[in-house]
Design a protein around this motif. Structure first.
Motif, PDB file in Angstrom:
ATOM      1  N   GLN A  87     102.177 -24.776 -18.801  1.00 21.87           N
ATOM      2  CA  GLN A  87     103.158 -24.290 -19.846  1.00 21.87           C
ATOM      3  C   GLN A  87     102.905 -25.008 -20.724  1.00 21.87           C
ATOM      4  N   ALA A  88     103.691 -24.372 -21.915  1.00 24.69           N
ATOM      5  CA  ALA A  88     103.923 -25.231 -23.365  1.00 24.69           C
ATOM      6  C   ALA A  88     105.048 -24.824 -23.828  1.00 24.69           C
ATOM      7  N   THR A  89     105.816 -25.428 -25.454  1.00 20.05           N
ATOM      8  CA  THR A  89     106.210 -25.402 -26.249  1.00 20.05           C
ATOM      9  C   THR A  89     105.800 -24.433 -27.863  1.00 20.05           C
ATOM     10  N   VAL A  90     106.292 -23.336 -27.915  1.00 20.56           N
ATOM     11  CA  VAL A  90     105.699 -23.111 -29.664  1.00 20.56           C
ATOM     12  C   VAL A  90     106.843 -22.668 -29.981  1.00 20.56           C
ATOM     13  N   ASP A  91     106.290 -22.670 -31.574  1.00 19.49           N
ATOM     14  CA  ASP A  91     106.950 -23.595 -32.790  1.00 19.49           C
ATOM     15  C   ASP A  91     107.286 -21.495 -33.107  1.00 19.49           C
ATOM     16  N   THR A  92     107.347 -20.783 -33.055  1.00 17.17           N
ATOM     17  CA  THR A  92     107.286 -19.298 -32.876  1.00 17.17           C
ATOM     18  C   THR A  92     107.620 -18.214 -32.994  1.00 17.17           C
ATOM     19  N   ALA A  93     108.902 -17.177 -32.422  1.00 12.67           N
ATOM     20  CA  ALA A  93     108.951 -15.731 -32.193  1.00 12.67           C
ATOM     21  C   ALA A  93     107.561 -15.713 -32.264  1.00 12.67           C
ATOM     22  N   GLU A  94     106.600 -15.294 -33.482  1.00 12.66           N
ATOM     23  CA  GLU A  94     105.391 -14.239 -32.999  1.00 12.66           C
ATOM     24  C   GLU A  94     104.582 -15.131 -32.106  1.00 12.66           C
TER      25      GLU A  94
ATOM     26  N   SER B  87      97.944  -9.547 -21.747  1.00  8.35           N
ATOM     27  CA  SER B  87      96.105  -8.042 -21.508  1.00  8.35           C
ATOM     28  C   SER B  87      95.869  -8.634 -20.375  1.00  8.35           C
ATOM     29  N   ALA B  88      95.218 -10.103 -20.770  1.00  8.59           N
ATOM     30  CA  ALA B  88      94.665 -10.638 -19.722  1.00  8.59           C
ATOM     31  C   ALA B  88      94.450 -10.450 -18.073  1.00  8.59           C
ATOM     32  N   GLY B  89      95.646  -9.729 -17.323  1.00 11.65           N
ATOM     33  CA  GLY B  89      96.161  -9.366 -16.322  1.00 11.65           C
ATOM     34  C   GLY B  89      96.270 -10.780 -15.396  1.00 11.65           C
ATOM     35  N   ASP B  90      97.028 -10.131 -13.745  1.00 19.60           N
ATOM     36  CA  ASP B  90      96.961 -11.504 -12.972  1.00 19.60           C
ATOM     37  C   ASP B  90      97.733 -12.251 -13.276  1.00 19.60           C
ATOM     38  N   TRP B  91      99.157 -12.274 -15.075  1.00 19.02           N
ATOM     39  CA  TRP B  91     100.533 -13.285 -14.611  1.00 19.02           C
ATOM     40  C   TRP B  91     101.174 -13.081 -14.771  1.00 19.02           C
ATOM     41  N   ALA B  92     102.301 -14.085 -14.553  1.00 17.97           N
ATOM     42  CA  ALA B  92     103.517 -13.569 -14.415  1.00 17.97           C
ATOM     43  C   ALA B  92     104.019 -14.693 -15.628  1.00 17.97           C
ATOM     44  N   VAL B  93     104.972 -14.294 -16.554  1.00 20.30           N
ATOM     45  CA  VAL B  93     105.238 -14.980 -17.951  1.00 20.30           C
ATOM     46  C   VAL B  93     106.694 -15.138 -17.622  1.00 20.30           C
ATOM     47  N   GLY B  94     107.503 -16.015 -17.698  1.00 14.39           N
ATOM     48  CA  GLY B  94     108.790 -16.597 -18.021  1.00 14.39           C
ATOM     49  C   GLY B  94     108.914 -17.414 -19.459  1.00 14.39           C
ATOM     50  N   ILE B  95     109.674 -17.122 -20.241  1.00 14.52           N
ATOM     51  CA  ILE B  95     109.670 -17.236 -21.437  1.00 14.52           C
ATOM     52  C   ILE B  95     111.268 -17.617 -21.387  1.00 14.52           C
ATOM     53  N   GLY B  96     111.412 -18.979 -22.607  1.00 11.48           N
ATOM     54  CA  GLY B  96     112.541 -19.828 -23.076  1.00 11.48           C
ATOM     55  C   GLY B  96     113.409 -19.735 -24.232  1.00 11.48           C
ATOM     56  N   VAL B  97     114.080 -19.613 -24.260  1.00 11.03           N
ATOM     57  CA  VAL B  97     114.480 -19.175 -25.938  1.00 11.03           C
ATOM     58  C   VAL B  97     115.926 -20.437 -25.920  1.00 11.03           C
ATOM     59  N   LEU B  98     115.742 -21.617 -26.340  1.00  9.91           N
ATOM     60  CA  LEU B  98     116.972 -22.712 -25.975  1.00  9.91           C
ATOM     61  C   LEU B  98     116.896 -23.067 -27.366  1.00  9.91           C
ATOM     62  N   VAL B  99     118.846 -22.417 -27.700  1.00  2.00           N
ATOM     63  CA  VAL B  99     119.603 -22.257 -28.998  1.00  2.00           C
ATOM     64  C   VAL B  99     120.531 -24.098 -28.195  1.00  2.00           C
ATOM     65  N   ASP B 100     120.489 -25.295 -28.668  1.00  2.00           N
ATOM     66  CA  ASP B 100     121.368 -26.369 -28.899  1.00  2.00           C
ATOM     67  C   ASP B 100     121.027 -27.328 -29.972  1.00  2.00           C
TER      68      ASP B 100
ATOM     69  N   THR C 253     111.409 -30.461 -23.290  1.00  4.89           N
ATOM     70  CA  THR C 253     111.871 -30.434 -21.955  1.00  4.89           C
ATOM     71  C   THR C 253     112.859 -29.408 -21.650  1.00  4.89           C
ATOM     72  N   GLN C 254     113.879 -29.428 -22.025  1.00  8.26           N
ATOM     73  CA  GLN C 254     115.231 -28.286 -21.661  1.00  8.26           C
ATOM     74  C   GLN C 254     114.280 -26.531 -21.793  1.00  8.26           C
ATOM     75  N   ALA C 255     113.880 -26.574 -22.665  1.00 12.80           N
ATOM     76  CA  ALA C 255     112.930 -24.858 -22.674  1.00 12.80           C
ATOM     77  C   ALA C 255     112.382 -24.895 -21.833  1.00 12.80           C
ATOM     78  N   LEU C 256     111.534 -26.052 -22.128  1.00  7.36           N
ATOM     79  CA  LEU C 256     110.407 -26.158 -20.606  1.00  7.36           C
ATOM     80  C   LEU C 256     110.790 -25.303 -19.504  1.00  7.36           C
ATOM     81  N   SER C 257     112.107 -26.041 -19.031  1.00  7.45           N
ATOM     82  CA  SER C 257     112.354 -26.129 -18.032  1.00  7.45           C
ATOM     83  C   SER C 257     113.483 -24.803 -17.648  1.00  7.45           C
ATOM     84  N   LEU C 258     113.636 -23.939 -18.882  1.00  9.39           N
ATOM     85  CA  LEU C 258     114.729 -22.732 -19.198  1.00  9.39           C
ATOM     86  C   LEU C 258     113.010 -21.829 -18.477  1.00  9.39           C
ATOM     87  N   ALA C 259     111.766 -21.878 -19.050  1.00 10.05           N
ATOM     88  CA  ALA C 259     111.580 -20.984 -19.239  1.00 10.05           C
ATOM     89  C   ALA C 259     110.555 -20.730 -17.681  1.00 10.05           C
ATOM     90  N   ALA C 260     110.981 -22.089 -16.682  1.00 10.18           N
ATOM     91  CA  ALA C 260     110.039 -21.858 -15.681  1.00 10.18           C
ATOM     92  C   ALA C 260     111.179 -21.314 -14.789  1.00 10.18           C
TER      93      ALA C 260
END
Length: 195
Positions: free
Chosen positions: A44-51, A62-75, A86-93
């Protein structure tokens, strides 16, 4: 704030090493903070931009074999950036859940104390289409799109592969390159507007 939580669903024998190496590689992407390994098969990691969120998700798909959760926190009420992360990472998980399958992307958008199901569904739908395009790609198509994605034009990519420009164009068309780029731009736009 954007966060990514990914779970490895492949069959690597040295799973923990593979997951750790993947976390290190993804941490080198632009605007991506350092990925941490959670347990044996989650990162898990936070990222700075939508891109950056889109690029990271596309790399995992592209790598295959991964399931991905994206958390977008607006607060805006969270004054502490670490608490927001921490809350954004928790939301993604939590959005990814425990039973996510390989190639699946789940998206959670939370505004203050409310989840925004409409934005979540729209972004998730785009990534479902992108995952489908990537899953149907041949090794030649992956090779061709990888070169073009890295910044080469079609002539340069064709020369790199030792094929004609026409053959390169055919490979890109068969690989769904135009559809991928349209979906990619839409995913970035939706993530930006969701945030």
């Amino acid at each position: 704030m954007f966060a990514i939580h990914a779970r490895y669903r492949g069959r690597e024998r040295r799973r923990a090493d593979f997951v750790r190496q993947s976390a290190q590689a993804l941490s080198t992407l632009p605007d991506v903070n350092e990925f941490s390994v959670v347990g044996v098969e989650d990162i898990q990691a936070t990222v700075d931009t939508a891109e950056a969120a889109c690029d990271t998700t596309m790399a995992l798909l592209s790598a295959g074999d991964w399931a991905v959760g994206i958390g977008v926190l607006v607060d805006d009420s969270l004054p502490d950036p670490e608490l927001a992360a921490t809350q954004a990472l928790s939301l993604a998980a939590m959005t990814l859940g425990t039973h996510a399958r390989s190639g699946q992307v789940k998206v959670g958008v939370k505004r203050g104390n409310r989840k925004d199901q409409a934005w979540s569904a729209d972004v998730q739908a785009v990534f479902t289409m992108l995952a489908h395009i990537l899953s149907k790609r041949t090794s030649e198509g992956r090779e061709a799109t990888s070169l073009v994605r890295s910044g080469m034009n079609q002539n340069e990519a064709a020369a790199e592969l030792g094929i004609s420009k026409q053959a390169m164009s055919q490979r890109l068309q068969a690989a769904g390159w135009q559809a991928e780029m349209a979906g990619y731009r839409l995913a970035i736009s939706l993530l930006q507007r969701a945030a």
